[in-house]
Every structure is written in C-alpha cells, then in structure tokens.
Write a protein that holds these residues in place. Structure first.
Motif, PDB file in Angstrom:
ATOM      1  N   PRO C 292       0.835  -1.202   0.000  1.00 22.96           N
ATOM      2  CA  PRO C 292       0.000   0.000   0.000  1.00 22.96           C
ATOM      3  C   PRO C 292       0.871   1.255   0.000  1.00 22.96           C
ATOM      4  O   PRO C 292       2.021   1.220   0.422  1.00 22.96           O
ATOM      5  CB  PRO C 292      -0.771  -0.100   1.321  1.00 22.96           C
ATOM      6  CG  PRO C 292      -0.706  -1.534   1.700  1.00 22.96           C
ATOM      7  CD  PRO C 292       0.607  -2.035   1.206  1.00 22.96           C
ATOM      8  N   SER C 445       0.560  -9.292   6.555  1.00 21.06           N
ATOM      9  CA  SER C 445       1.155  -7.952   6.592  1.00 21.06           C
ATOM     10  C   SER C 445       2.200  -7.869   5.490  1.00 21.06           C
ATOM     11  O   SER C 445       2.982  -8.788   5.291  1.00 21.06           O
ATOM     12  CB  SER C 445       1.821  -7.726   7.948  1.00 21.06           C
ATOM     13  OG  SER C 445       2.742  -6.663   7.850  1.00 21.06           O
ATOM     14  N   CYS C 446       2.200  -6.741   4.780  1.00 17.16           N
ATOM     15  CA  CYS C 446       3.140  -6.657   3.667  1.00 17.16           C
ATOM     16  C   CYS C 446       4.536  -6.295   4.159  1.00 17.16           C
ATOM     17  O   CYS C 446       5.498  -6.343   3.419  1.00 17.16           O
ATOM     18  CB  CYS C 446       2.656  -5.660   2.626  1.00 17.16           C
ATOM     19  SG  CYS C 446       3.017  -3.951   3.033  1.00 17.16           S
ATOM     20  N   GLY C 447       4.621  -5.893   5.416  1.00 22.12           N
ATOM     21  CA  GLY C 447       5.939  -5.639   5.986  1.00 22.12           C
ATOM     22  C   GLY C 447       6.522  -4.281   5.678  1.00 22.12           C
ATOM     23  O   GLY C 447       7.662  -3.999   6.022  1.00 22.12           O
ATOM     24  N   LYS C 448       5.741  -3.431   5.058  1.00 22.82           N
ATOM     25  CA  LYS C 448       6.292  -2.147   4.649  1.00 22.82           C
ATOM     26  C   LYS C 448       6.520  -1.206   5.829  1.00 22.82           C
ATOM     27  O   LYS C 448       7.507  -0.494   5.873  1.00 22.82           O
ATOM     28  CB  LYS C 448       5.356  -1.496   3.631  1.00 22.82           C
ATOM     29  CG  LYS C 448       5.842  -0.163   3.124  1.00 22.82           C
ATOM     30  CD  LYS C 448       4.995   0.294   1.958  1.00 22.82           C
ATOM     31  CE  LYS C 448       5.324   1.732   1.585  1.00 22.82           C
ATOM     32  NZ  LYS C 448       4.655   2.142   0.370  1.00 22.82           N
ATOM     33  N   CYS C 449       5.566  -1.187   6.769  1.00 19.78           N
ATOM     34  CA  CYS C 449       5.759  -0.261   7.887  1.00 19.78           C
ATOM     35  C   CYS C 449       5.903  -1.019   9.203  1.00 19.78           C
ATOM     36  O   CYS C 449       5.290  -2.052   9.413  1.00 19.78           O
ATOM     37  CB  CYS C 449       4.624   0.763   7.940  1.00 19.78           C
ATOM     38  SG  CYS C 449       3.006   0.076   8.252  1.00 19.78           S
ATOM     39  N   CYS C 452       2.959  -2.182  11.962  1.00 15.99           N
ATOM     40  CA  CYS C 452       2.206  -3.369  11.597  1.00 15.99           C
ATOM     41  C   CYS C 452       3.102  -4.595  11.620  1.00 15.99           C
ATOM     42  O   CYS C 452       2.755  -5.618  12.188  1.00 15.99           O
ATOM     43  CB  CYS C 452       1.578  -3.147  10.219  1.00 15.99           C
ATOM     44  SG  CYS C 452       0.878  -4.601   9.455  1.00 15.99           S
ATOM     45  N   CYS C 492      -1.565   1.424   6.438  1.00 10.50           N
ATOM     46  CA  CYS C 492      -2.841   1.108   5.799  1.00 10.50           C
ATOM     47  C   CYS C 492      -3.790   0.450   6.782  1.00 10.50           C
ATOM     48  O   CYS C 492      -3.430   0.129   7.912  1.00 10.50           O
ATOM     49  CB  CYS C 492      -2.638   0.219   4.569  1.00 10.50           C
ATOM     50  SG  CYS C 492      -2.512  -1.516   4.939  1.00 10.50           S
ATOM     51  N   GLY C 495      -2.901  -2.874   8.985  1.00  9.28           N
ATOM     52  CA  GLY C 495      -2.232  -2.698  10.266  1.00  9.28           C
ATOM     53  C   GLY C 495      -3.113  -1.988  11.278  1.00  9.28           C
ATOM     54  O   GLY C 495      -3.150  -2.350  12.455  1.00  9.28           O
TER      55      GLY C 495
HETATM   56  S1  SF4 Z   1      -0.026  -1.452   7.792  1.00 11.90           S
HETATM   57 FE1  SF4 Z   1       1.949  -1.213   6.769  1.00 11.90          FE
HETATM   58  S2  SF4 Z   1       2.974  -3.225   6.900  1.00 11.90           S
HETATM   59 FE2  SF4 Z   1       0.836  -3.503   7.393  1.00 11.90          FE
HETATM   60  S3  SF4 Z   1      -0.048  -4.128   5.467  1.00 11.90           S
HETATM   61 FE3  SF4 Z   1      -0.377  -1.902   5.623  1.00 11.90          FE
HETATM   62  S4  SF4 Z   1       1.400  -0.999   4.637  1.00 11.90           S
HETATM   63 FE4  SF4 Z   1       1.887  -3.155   4.958  1.00 11.90          FE
END
Ligand code: SF4
Ligand SMILES: Cc1cc2nc3c(=O)[nH]c(=O)nc-3n(C[C@H](O)[C@H](O)[C@H](O)COP(=O)(O)O)c2cc1C
Ligand code: SF4
Ligand code: SF4
Ligand code: FES
Lengths: 126, 168, 588
Positions: C292, C445-449, C452, C492, C495
C-alpha cells in the motif's frame, strides 16, 4: 449474433420467450459442484433425454445461498409451485424425474423452499 | 545457450506472452501462466520471462516472493490445499492437517518422498458453507471428516496409504 | 379449488413429527388425498423454535400455533379460508417498497438473479431485464444525472469502509484528464466470506452492467476486474460473460450503437490479502509487489498508472443497475439511518444453516442467526459473532438485537466489513480465535511499515504466551499499548485494524483472558497447553472406545476395567472426551 443497437434489447425480450413447459435449475457454484452438483447435472442430462423430457429445460445456476443442503435444485413446472430439493443424491434425482417431472407429483423427500420470492423479476418488470 | 532455452519454452507460454506483451498489467498474468504450465517458477523460466518481456529479473523475483501463490519449489503431482480460513478453522481444519500428516507422513509445505502429494494451507476458498474444506488437484471436498481422508486419497491411487493403515 | 400443498417444517424432525403426522392422518381420514398433499420440509425459508406450516399455491405461512390448533388450521386449509391469528407476514419497517418479500426476512437486490438464471447464458440475463438500466443510462441520462442518482440513493461501499459510492464517482469525474480507469475489487480476501464469489459465479453480468454504467458516468474507456486466482469458476464465468457481452455489442466499441466505447478486462490476484486494499491492488495490477502507499494522493487523483481511478467492490457494482432502473428514492427507502439498501452476508461457523443471505440494512443479528440461519448448531449456546473479518470485532450476546448497519456495528467495536458473519458457540475459545486472526494478519502484513510488521508479531507472541499458560496480567496492558500504536501509526487499514478482534474480545470477554492468565485454564479445551484429560475410574466401565479413538494410542486398560491415560504421550486432541458415552473423561 449481430451487434445490438438501441431498442434491440427490448425487442429481444419480447421475441425470445422460453418455449419450455418448465425447468430444472441446479445450483452449480463452486460449493454446489464441490458437494456433487455436477454429477447430479450430468445424471439429469442423460436421464431426461432418455425419458424424453425435452419440453423441460435443464439449466445450471449460481449459489442459491443454501450451502447447508447442497447439492440442491429447483423444479419449476407450469401450474405447480416451485419446489426446491436439498441434499439431492442419485436416488432422489431419479425419484424427482420419475415422479415430479413425469407425473407432476412432488417427491416427499428433502423438499425445501426458495428462501425468498423472485424479487429480481419484480425489479425489472417491463 | 539462450536460443536453446527459448526452443524449450512451451509454445502455449510463448503464444501467451506474445498476446500479452503489449497489454497493460501483464506481469502477474504471465507469471500465472508460467506456473499453470510448469507447476512452479524455475529460475531458468523466470530468466526467460525476464528477457522476453524486458523486465529485470530482480523485479520478477520481487513479485514471486511477495505473492503466496507463486511457488519456487516443485509441488507434488497432486497438490492438497487445506483451507484454514476462519470457518474451516472453527470447524476443525487443524484436525484435517494433522490427519494428513498421519497418513502421508508430511507436514504443511512439504512433498511426499515419491513426489505424489504436497500439502499446503490456503485461506478460504469460498466454500465456507461446507467447512472444513480441502482441494486436491482442482477438486473441492467439503464437509470433511477425518475418517473420509483415506478414501479420498484412494481416489488418487494411494495404495501405499492403505498398507500404512493396516500397519497401525 | 386448486390442489393444496402443505409443507411442514419441524425444528427437530428426528424428535418429533407430530404436526406432519397429524396432518397426514387428517388427509387420510377425510379421503382428501387427491386434493391436499402434505410434505415434510427441511427448510421453509425461515426458522423458529416451533413448527411452521407453509401452504401453496396461495403461499400462506402459519407459525406459533399449538398442536390443538391444528384442527382449526386444517379445516381452514381444506375449505380455502385462513386462520388469521397464526398467519405470519412480515410487515417490514426496513424494506417498505412494494417489491418486498412479505414471507421472508430477506430481500434480494444484489442476489436478484443468483439462483434463478444460468450465469453462462447472456440471453437469460437480458430476458430478466438485464442491460435495461445500462441502455437507460446511456441514452436517457446525462453522466451528471447518473452520479446524482447514485449519490442520492445513499449507496455506500460494500467492500468495507462504507464510503459514499456516488461521491467517489463524482470526485473521479471532476479530475482533469481523458484517461481514467474503473476497477472492480473482486479480491475477497476475508477468510470465511464468499459473497462476491457467489455474485460473480451466479450473476456476472450484473457486475459488468454496473461497471459499464459507472464507466459511462465518470468518463472511462477501460475497466479492470481484479479477481482472486483462487476463484477459477468465477474467472471462467466472467470471461464467458465478457465475451458474450462483446459479441452482443453491449461492451466494446460503440455500445448499443452509441458513441460510447468501453471495455473490461480481468487481472488476477495472486494470494495476497493486502491486495484488497486499493493502493496495493493498483500496484498489483501494474505488476508490482502489493505494498500500500500513503493517501493522499487518492486514487481518484492519481490511481492506476497515475491516472484518476475509482474502485468499487463487487457487491457495490451489483447494486448499480437496480438503482438506475428504480431510482434513488426507491433504493433509499430501504434500510435504516445512513445505511441504505441491503447487505449480503455469508453466515458461517456454528449455525444450523450456513449460507448466503441478503437482508435489508437494519435487520438484527438475532433475526439473521435465529430466524434465517436456523440458530446454533446442535443447540449449543451462542457465544459471539464476528463481523468484519480479521479487522472486525466480536459481538457478544447482549448486542444481538442491535441493528446491522455501518454506524451501529462501529459503535460496538466491530465493523460491517465485506459481509463475513462468523458465529461462535460455547465450544470456541475467544483467546484462541484471536490468535487465529492475529496469525492471519501477521502472515498477510506486507511488511512495509514497522508498527504493523513488528507490532503484529508482538501481539501474536503475547497471545501465544497466554495460550501456552505463561501469561501475566501485565500482558493485557501490553496488548493495549501495542494496539494503540498500531492503530495510530500503521500505514494502511490492515495494520490499523489488526488489533480490533483482540480489543473487542478484551472488552466483552475479558474474563476469558483472565481465566487463561491467572487460572491457566481454557474451559473450552481449545488451548491445548492448558488442558489435561483424565479418566474418572468410578465412571469408566472399560468399554475401550476411547482407546480406539486416541490417535496416539496413549489410553490403555483391560476390558471392563477402568482405563488410564498416559499424560506424557497425550496430545490433547480431545477425541476421547468426545467419544466416551459415560462421561468418564474429565477435562480440566
Ligand atoms: S499497515 Fe503497513 S505493513 Fe501492514 S499491510 Fe499496511 S502498509 Fe503493509
Ligand atoms: C487489508 C484490506 C483488505 C481489503 N480487502 C478487500 C476485498 O477483498 N474486497 C473489497 O471489495 N474491498 C477490500 N478492501 C477495501 C478496499 O480497500 C476498498 O475500500 C474497496 O474496494 C472500495 O470499494 P467500495 O467503496 O465499493 O467498498 C480491503 C481493504 C483493506 C485495508
Ligand atoms: S486427548 Fe487425544 S491424545 Fe489425549 S488421551 Fe484423549 S484421545 Fe488420546
Ligand atoms: S470410553 Fe469412557 S467408559 Fe469407555 S473406556 Fe474410555 S473412559 Fe472408559
Ligand atoms: S473458510 Fe474455508 S472455505 Fe472459507
């Protein structure tokens, strides 16, 4: 099929009415198929041909939402209430063809109701 | 070497790539096609695709590793996907996995020694009304009970399995 | 008089067929066999704790009668009269339109064709009034009028957030630029929900028609349906539907001879839940990892390939044609408050009749669970229902009479979500279910932030610690702190909503947490580290059934003598507990 133009849809609705005296509608979404809906469909297909029930249309449809009694199917015959049968196995299927389709007698076995009226028909009434 | 590899590429894949080359949003669709044909994404295939659609290999690996569906390892001939969505979990999806482990001797994400079966977990296949559910080789089995498993696996010619049963 | 068909539904036919037997006897006694027929029915469109009779062809329903009243009811049936005091008619306050179904608590707008037509045959869709709304939109309405109609209908997104659909269209229309995109979100990732699948498999044209109308109103030439690869049948039927719509001139260049060009293509997902989030979805279509991105810019400003884009959920799309056909005031008269129209729910878990239903907004959870879905399986005790999937919350019994709409659900700590409604009974452990959802969110979780990625993991670890019997009361505060951080700082909604199930369980089922933490007990036996199975020697008759069932063969004993469980080998599966007919096995 020629591409349709403005107004053709209404003509189509007027001119392409079903000529069948009734229909057997089998639930065949992913879940219906998983529960055995496709083999029931095939059984109807071959048996109805054999029994010469060709004025009744056999068709598949999506998930009626009655996942608890799959495979299920609806029999609609002119002059009779629509009947939904649930948990249809081969035996019930044959009974349905021999009794309901042939003799217009509802099978007293796993009969169920359409959970709702056909509202779609009312919404888009001409 | 390179030409040789193209020669090996399945024609269906080449046709697909040609058809899709100019389209928007082709990348994931092409990778799906590779996996559909080959069962998994061999490195050599990823390299070929990278060259054919002019997308850096690193990008392709970026995609493959992000999305759960893409496999880097060869799966079994028959893939068993056990649903562990909420409905199936509540109705005993766990038991199905442990029973498969009992019967096949392999856990999740593993392949049987003879390469026949592999087991994976999926999150809801949309048949929650029939929970618990599993899919073998594209066929869905619902309202599962542990006791059904030997018979179902038998459909895939698992005679070893019956032997095993007798041992117990 | 026409032949009368009497259908009898009894709550537990294995126990009692009193009503059925009585009516059959009456028919036989009176020799009415060729005029009146009686049938046992396994489902009659609604359920209750008492028998229900439904009579066709004039479709009368009787309920809440006593066995003594049957004589009177039978006389009425055989003479063509009605017994008014047992008549069941729903005078619906929430769906007061003439089309409403007075014999059912359901009302099908989205599912209007599902189960009635052959999804692979466009002729049937057209015959039932399909593409009529599209024709009206293209030839009789200006784009602004269409948007006004959708806006005034009060339709809100059915994919989760509940944003006004008309407003979204308007914002996208107002953006400058020729190239704009419309997307249908068919990624349905919520585990335990399948509303969208059913619509796509059962009535693909309703979604396509909606998208064409949307594309026309906003000014797009291209649309995409982003669909889960896990739904092969839906993909197949959609492809067929698109092809036949093109063949008929309903899609493609010069639709119905007008100068409007519009086409739709499918793009497959690849098994990432986060790709249901709009910005991740667009990244995925563009062939990138589904991470995201922060908003603004909103998709309406800079979406697919940086062009203005609007995304709606499958169910939202299926509502469009009826709104255009019947008008916004028709639609907005259904529902309650700021929630208009209907909602489709996949009712699953521990109910007798799991399935797909559609009810007007404002229907209560009790009506859904008990009047439509048959109540709790095996007549166990209701514990909670989860709506909103992994980002929603649990709803305890005390709220069963609350109306199901966006605002009410939010006010009690859950959310509408996409329509999964998972019913849990007394055998389900809240802490265990929370662990399940957290595991899901952590996996997805996409692990970006980091809030989360790290917060989710920490939450899961804390809960796992509790279910393993190593919990500490301080952990509850820790859970609250992490949750707060995740809600505030995640990029997003995945999280931001991950903690919701845990927070709502802490709110309504705190005692269960405390039980796990301070007493190290799980009363349902779901948290295996917290239970022990033992055999009560006084009760055991030594039948050996449990020993046969035990998967690890850790129960031994001579025939007819009390058996013994080897606690070291026991894997706590509970098979023995469930199989002993003499209640000789104790779970503690
Ligand atoms: S909150 Fe952050 S880590 Fe979790 S899914 Fe959304 S963008 Fe990815
Ligand atoms: C993690 C996550 C998953 C989502 N999954 C879906 C989904 O599967 N289907 C869907 O329609 N919307 C999903 N959404 C909501 C979409 O982001 C978006 O709000 C929706 O598609 C907009 O359409 P609507 O206004 O018609 O609801 C998801 C959102 C998040 C944050
Ligand atoms: S709980 Fe399971 S493993 Fe333990 S004794 Fe009972 S049957 Fe055997
Ligand atoms: S099933 Fe019950 S009665 Fe029979 S041996 Fe086991 S504990 Fe004893
Ligand atoms: S949860 Fe298993 S099919 Fe949906």
């Amino acid at each position: 099929m020629n591409k349709m133009k403005k107004g053709d849809l209404a003509d189509f609705r007027r001119n392409h009415k079903s000529s069948h005296k009734g229909e057997v509608v089998i639930s065949m979404g992913t879940c219906g198929i998983a529960a055995g809906g496709d083999s029931i469909y095939k059984l109807f297909e071959s048996e109805m041909k054999e029994k010469g029930l060709d004025n009744i249309q056999l068709k598949k449809t999506g998930c009626l939402g009655m996942c608890f009694c799959e495979p299920n199917l609806v029999v609609k015959l002119d002059g009779m209430p629509d009947i939904l049968y649930g948990n249809v196995d081969e035996k019930t299927a044959i009974l349905i063809m021999n009794e309901h389709l042939t003799k217009k007698r509802i099978v007293n076995f796993n009969t169920i109701f359409m959970p709702t009226d056909d509202i779609g028909k009312k919404i888009f009434r001409d | 070497m390179e030409t040789q590899q193209i020669a090996q590429l399945d024609k269906r894949l080449l046709d697909f790539i040609n058809e899709w080359k100019g389209k928007k949003g082709k990348e994931i669709m092409i990778l799906h096609k590779v996996q559909e044909i080959y069962g998994f994404l061999l490195r050599a295939l990823a390299m070929e695709v990278s060259r054919l659609i002019d997308l850096p290999l690193a990008k392709i690996y970026g995609i493959i590793t992000f999305y759960h569906i893409f496999k880097l390892k060869k799966p079994g001939k028959y893939q068993i996907s056990v649903c562990m969505g909420t409905a199936c979990y509540l109705k005993g999806g766990n038991d199905i996995i442990s029973e498969l482990e009992n019967i096949l001797g392999i856990g999740v994400n593993c392949v049987t020694e003879d390469g026949k079966f592999s087991v994976e977990v999926v999150r809801c296949v949309g048949c929650c009304g029939l929970a618990p559910v599993m899919i073998i080789h594209g066929k869905t089995y619902g309202n599962l009970k542990k006791g059904d498993l030997p018979k179902i696996l038998g459909e895939y010619g698992e005679s070893v399995l019956l032997d095993k049963e007798n041992h117990v | 008089m026409d032949n009368q068909y009497i259908f009898v539904w009894e709550p537990d036919p294995s126990k009692s067929k009193a009503v059925y037997n009585y009516l059959v006897k009456k028919v036989n006694d009176r020799n009415l066999g060729d005029k009146v027929e009686v049938f046992k029915s396994t489902y009659i469109g609604l359920t209750s704790s008492r028998p229900i009779i439904r009579i066709l062809p004039n479709d009368t329903i009787y309920k809440d009668f006593e066995q003594e009243d049957l004589g009177e009811i039978f006389e009425a049936i055989s003479s063509g009269r009605k017994v008014n005091r047992f008549l069941c008619e729903f005078e619906s306050k929430i769906a007061p339109v003439p089309e409403k179904d007075s014999h059912s608590k359901q009302f099908k707008i989205v599912l209007r064709n599902v189960g009635y037509l052959d999804p692979e045959n466009i002729d049937e869709y057209i015959r039932r009034g399909g593409y009529k709304a599209m024709e009206k939109a293209i030839f009789q309405m200006k784009p602004e009028e269409i948007i006004k109609e959708v806006k005034e209908s009060g339709l809100r997104g059915r994919g989760g957030a509940g944003f006004s659909t008309g407003l979204k269209w308007e914002l996208t229309r107002e953006e400058p630029g020729e190239e704009k995109y419309v997307i249908c979100n068919a990624d349905e990732g919520d585990p335990g929900a399948y509303m969208d699948r059913s619509v796509l498999e059962g009535d693909p044209h309703s979604v396509i028609e909606g998208m064409i109308i949307g594309g026309f109103a906003v000014g797009c030439k291209e649309g995409f349906i982003y669909i889960r690869a896990e739904y092969p049948l839906a993909i197949e039927r959609l492809e067929k539907a698109l092809a036949s719509a093109r063949e008929y001139g309903l899609l493609g260049k010069n639709i119905l001879g007008s100068d409007f060009n519009f086409d739709i293509e499918l793009r497959w997902g690849a098994g990432a839940f986060v790709c249901g989030e709009e910005t991740a979805l667009m990244a995925s279509i563009e062939g990138r990892r589904g991470n995201p991105t922060p908003r603004p810019p909103f998709p309406s400003q800079s979406g697919l390939w940086k062009k203005p884009t609007f995304i709606n959920n499958v169910e939202t799309w299926a509502n469009i044609a009826p709104i255009i056909e019947k008008g916004s005031s028709w639609f907005s008269s259904i529902g309650v408050g700021k929630s208009k129209g209907t909602k489709v729910f996949a009712v699953t878990g521990k109910v007798k009749n799991p399935g797909l239903i559609e009810v007007p907004m404002g229907t209560t959870l009790r009506e859904i669970i008990y009047d439509i879905s048959g109540g709790i399986l095996g007549d166990k005790k209701f514990k909670a229902v989860q709506t909103g999937g992994p980002g929603g919350g649990v709803i305890p019994e005390k709220f069963l009479d609350m109306s199901v709409d966006y605002e009410t659900l939010q006010s009690i700590g859950s959310m509408m979500g996409s329509g999964g409604l998972i019913v849990m009974d007394e055998d389900d452990c809240m802490v265990d279910v929370n662990k399940f959802y957290l595991q899901f969110s952590v996996d997805e979780s996409c692990g970006k932030c980091s809030p989360c990625r790290i917060g989710g993991k920490q939450l899961l670890d804390t809960i796992s610690k509790i279910t393993a019997g190593n919990g500490d009361m301080k952990d509850v505060q820790k859970i609250r702190n992490i949750s707060m951080a995740m809600q505030k700082a995640s990029l997003c909604a995945l999280g931001q909503t991950t903690p919701n199930p845990v927070l709502s369980a802490l709110q309504y089922f705190e005692n269960e947490y405390i039980e796990h933490i301070t007493h190290k007990k799980c009363l349902t036996g779901k948290c295996r580290d917290l239970v022990q199975y033992s055999i009560i020697p006084e009760k055991c008759i030594g039948c050996g059934v449990c020993a046969m069932k035990c998967p690890v063969k850790c129960i031994s004993g001579e025939k007819k003598k009390p058996h013994l469980i080897d606690g070291n080998k026991c894997v706590k599966c509970g098979e023995c507990f469930a199989s002993c007919k003499f209640s000789a096995i104790k779970r503690s």
